[in-house]
Design an enzyme around this catalytic site. Structure first.
Site, PDB file in Angstrom:
ATOM      1  CE  LYS A 205      21.752  -8.724  10.083  1.00 26.86           C
ATOM      2  NZ  LYS A 205      22.639  -7.870  10.869  1.00 26.86           N
ATOM      3  CD  GLU A 211      14.815 -17.777  21.361  1.00 27.42           C
ATOM      4  OE1 GLU A 211      15.403 -17.881  20.255  1.00 27.42           O
ATOM      5  OE2 GLU A 211      15.403 -17.450  22.406  1.00 27.42           O
ATOM      6  N   GLY A 266      19.898  -6.039  14.008  1.00 32.91           N
ATOM      7  CA  GLY A 266      18.503  -6.405  14.272  1.00 32.91           C
ATOM      8  C   GLY A 266      17.731  -5.299  14.974  1.00 32.91           C
ATOM      9  NE  ARG A 267      21.694  -3.356  19.647  1.00 36.87           N
ATOM     10  CZ  ARG A 267      22.565  -4.329  19.381  1.00 36.87           C
ATOM     11  NH1 ARG A 267      22.118  -5.532  19.074  1.00 36.87           N
ATOM     12  NH2 ARG A 267      23.854  -4.126  19.446  1.00 36.87           N
ATOM     13  CD  GLU A 352      20.482  -7.378  21.592  1.00 37.47           C
ATOM     14  OE1 GLU A 352      19.831  -8.246  22.196  1.00 37.47           O
ATOM     15  OE2 GLU A 352      20.300  -7.123  20.387  1.00 37.47           O
ATOM     16  CG  HIS A 383      -1.160   5.262  40.538  1.00 34.68           C
ATOM     17  ND1 HIS A 383      -1.861   5.847  41.572  1.00 34.68           N
ATOM     18  CD2 HIS A 383      -1.391   6.015  39.445  1.00 34.68           C
ATOM     19  CE1 HIS A 383      -2.512   6.907  41.111  1.00 34.68           C
ATOM     20  NE2 HIS A 383      -2.239   7.026  39.815  1.00 34.68           N
ATOM     21  CE  LYS A 509      20.040 -14.987  18.595  1.00 35.00           C
ATOM     22  NZ  LYS A 509      20.137 -14.433  17.248  1.00 35.00           N
TER      23      LYS A 509
HETATM   24  O1  F6P Z   1      18.547 -11.279  20.940  1.00 37.37           O
HETATM   25  C1  F6P Z   1      19.733 -11.399  20.228  1.00 37.37           C
HETATM   26  C2  F6P Z   1      19.516 -11.087  18.832  1.00 37.37           C
HETATM   27  O2  F6P Z   1      20.699 -11.390  18.163  1.00 37.37           O
HETATM   28  C3  F6P Z   1      19.087  -9.650  18.528  1.00 37.37           C
HETATM   29  O3  F6P Z   1      20.116  -8.784  18.356  1.00 37.37           O
HETATM   30  C4  F6P Z   1      18.266  -9.857  17.316  1.00 37.37           C
HETATM   31  O4  F6P Z   1      17.489  -8.746  17.052  1.00 37.37           O
HETATM   32  C5  F6P Z   1      17.480 -11.075  17.726  1.00 37.37           C
HETATM   33  O5  F6P Z   1      18.445 -11.892  18.343  1.00 37.37           O
HETATM   34  C6  F6P Z   1      16.793 -11.810  16.624  1.00 37.37           C
HETATM   35  O6  F6P Z   1      17.711 -12.265  15.670  1.00 37.37           O
HETATM   36  P1  F6P Z   1      17.225 -12.761  14.265  1.00 37.37           P
HETATM   37  O7  F6P Z   1      16.565 -11.604  13.591  1.00 37.37           O
HETATM   38  O8  F6P Z   1      18.457 -13.201  13.560  1.00 37.37           O
HETATM   39  O9  F6P Z   1      16.260 -13.882  14.475  1.00 37.37           O
END
Ligand code: F6P
Length: 544
Positions: A205, A211, A266-267, A352, A383, A509
């Site tokens: 987003k 990452e 995002g979520r 979150e 289990h 981040k």
């Molecule tokens: O993990 C933190 C977060 O901000 C989430 O809320 C989000 O879904 C994720 O990082 C990824 O963010 P982006 O879509 O901006 O890469």
């Protein structure tokens, strides 16, 4: 006024004290109609909440709590696009993403957002179909066989859950996910690919998540190392982002960038272009069923009285255990291998969203918020951690999610799994008394029996919700995921928090940014002795 200071909160506390000793087993014995009164159905879904430490009076009081918290007003504000995510100044409109194109307008800053939602949805679906039917081929003319989705958090987990869950509906393009910055994630995926027949999708987003960018750069370098040209990237890389300019700067052609909107968290974004891997996996019509299922749950949520409203009941029962029984966690147990990502998905969605110690307006909350969500697919969980639920000392409510039909039909596997799910909820509820344990050991000498019987008793009274899906299809999956979104929203309203920001995770981040360069330098900046020691050890391990 904080909700904890409200008269209804005090009433619920007293109610909890007065009914502390009532066992669910007794409630079932006294009321043969308990299941009849305490289950709800929607086409494709049954929600049984009868195995809870709750009476009709408890539910009535909890519904009053929701009213006191102003749930109706907050739900209406979310639905019409008010900027209820106040710390980010944003509307919260994941529900608009699953509205039909001809629905009544939903406005953000005066603009009806439905046309652009459907424009982007149609573009993403058309692209997915072009991979499925082969009309979008690779730069060398070969058919695309593999789609690699690179994203993390909400840009990864929801789509991954849906792609796994809908496995029986998969078409002809293999969908892979890369999320972790650990090269052990991306390396085996790349090793199994042919660049000429692969499309990479960079899903972020913000288009600023380290990452995701790290993995995106690694994928692009690999692509070039396979002998393809910079110009070929246009046919092999796409992006999903609300920062279209950043995606284009990365080198992705404008036509290959699918837009997200800043008023979708995002979520909560699997319903947007972020659902592209789901679209590629199952195709346009099944993805539209997935949206329709979520929309059906929205209609139920917005229009059903609280006493029979599935997400509201789930939320209020969660609050009942969290705040009035001090339950330390919440188990999520899908009795479905294809739903095995559900606990991880709900970990992010719930923790979150609800991990907040401040109210919307910056005061301390004054009660526990959120819960520790954990889980594992059934029957494997039986289990593992189920022992603690059966005979431990803690109250831990669980959600059992069980599809009623299987598309696989291998032996009696499915019936076995369903029977285990039902048996476990019954055992959690009933437990086993000392007298029952003694009776089972009747053949043993008395001393042995008396020594063993306490080990074989179970306290029971362990609550569970059971959510049955007629089958695990796109529509029912949409309902299930939207149900949990609304549950979390309702809890946030009651606690007075903002479930739609995540400042703590944003902080994460930036944390690694100082340390990463220090891993290659001898002059380590000021850290505590532990962090300096760990950096030094890394350097020793990697000294050449
Ligand atoms: O993990 C933190 C977060 O901000 C989430 O809320 C989000 O879904 C994720 O990082 C990824 O963010 P982006 O879509 O901006 O890469």
């Amino acid at each position: 006024m904080k909700i904890t200071a409200s008269p209804i909160w005090q009433t619920l506390q007293q109610h909890r004290q007065q009914h502390a000793d009532v066992h669910m087993r007794t409630q079932f014995e006294q009321d043969p109609q308990r299941f009849e009164r305490m289950h709800e159905t929607l086409p494709g879904l049954l929600f049984d909440y009868s195995k809870n430490r709750a009476s009709e009076e408890t539910l009535h009081l909890l519904c009053q709590l929701a009213e006191t918290a102003g749930l109706a007003e907050e739900a209406a504000a979310m639905r019409r696009g008010d900027k209820i995510n106040i710390s980010e100044g944003r509307a919260v409109l994941h529900t608009a993403l699953r509205l039909p194109a001809d629905a009544a307008p939903v406005r953000v800053d005066g603009e009806n957002v439905l046309p652009k939602i459907h424009h982007e949805l149609d573009r993403a679906l058309a692209f997915a179909e072009s991979l499925i039917n082969g009309s979008h081929s690779g730069a060398t003319g070969k058919r695309i066989t593999d789609f690699v989705h690179i994203g993390i958090g909400g840009s990864d987990i929801g789509p991954q859950l849906a792609v796994q869950a809908l496995r029986p509906y998969h078409k002809n393009v293999r969908v892979h996910f890369v999320s972790n910055a650990d090269d052990a994630d991306i390396a085996p995926v790349l090793a199994g690919l042919c660049a000429e027949t692969t499309v990479f999708c960079v899903a972020s987003k913000s288009f600023g998540t380290p990452e995701t960018l790290l993995n995106a750069h690694a994928a692009r370098s690999w692509f070039r190392e396979q002998g393809l040209h910079e110009a070929d990237i246009a046919r092999h890389f796409v992006a999903i982002s609300s920062d279209v300019a950043a995606a284009r700067n990365f080198g992705i052609a404008a036509d290959n960038v699918f837009a997200m909107f800043d008023w979708v968290g995002g979520r909560y974004s699997v319903w947007s272009a972020i659902g592209l891997p789901v679209m590629v996996a199952v195709g346009e019509s099944k993805f539209r069923h997935f949206l329709a299922g979520a929309h059906a749950m929205d209609n139920h949520f917005f229009n059903t009285p609280y006493r029979h409203n599935i997400p509201v009941l789930l939320a209020l029962l969660g609050i009942w255990y969290n705040n009035f029984h001090q339950a330390p966690g919440q188990a999520v147990v899908p009795y479905s291998h294809n739903l095995r990502r559900l606990p991880g998905y709900l970990q992010q969605l719930d923790m979150e969203s609800s991990g907040k110690n401040r109210t919307l307006h910056g005061q301390t909350v004054g009660c526990d918020t959120g819960t520790i969500v954990f889980g594992e697919e059934g029957v494997n969980c039986q289990h593992a951690f189920f022992q603690l639920l059966h005979q431990g000392t803690r109250l831990i409510p669980s959600d059992f999610i069980v599809p009623m039909r299987t598309p696989y039909r291998v032996g009696r596997q499915h019936r076995f799994v369903v029977a285990n799910a039902f048996a476990q909820t019954e055992a959690f509820m009933r437990g086993k008394t000392l007298a029952e344990a003694r009776a089972e050991l009747a053949g043993l000498p008395e001393a042995e029996r008396e020594a063993l019987a306490p080990q074989k008793t179970f306290p029971g009274n362990q609550p569970s919700n059971t959510i049955l899906l007629d089958e695990l299809n796109p529509f029912n999956l949409g309902m299930l995921m939207a149900m949990y979104e609304h549950k979390i929203f309702v809890q946030g309203v009651v606690w007075g928090i903002n479930p739609f920001d995540q400042w703590g995770v944003e902080y994460g981040k930036v944390l690694a940014k100082t340390i990463e360069p220090e891993l290659n330098r001898s002059d380590i900046s000021a850290h505590d002795s532990s962090t300096c020691g760990l950096i030094a050890y890394y350097r020793r391990c990697n000294a050449t």
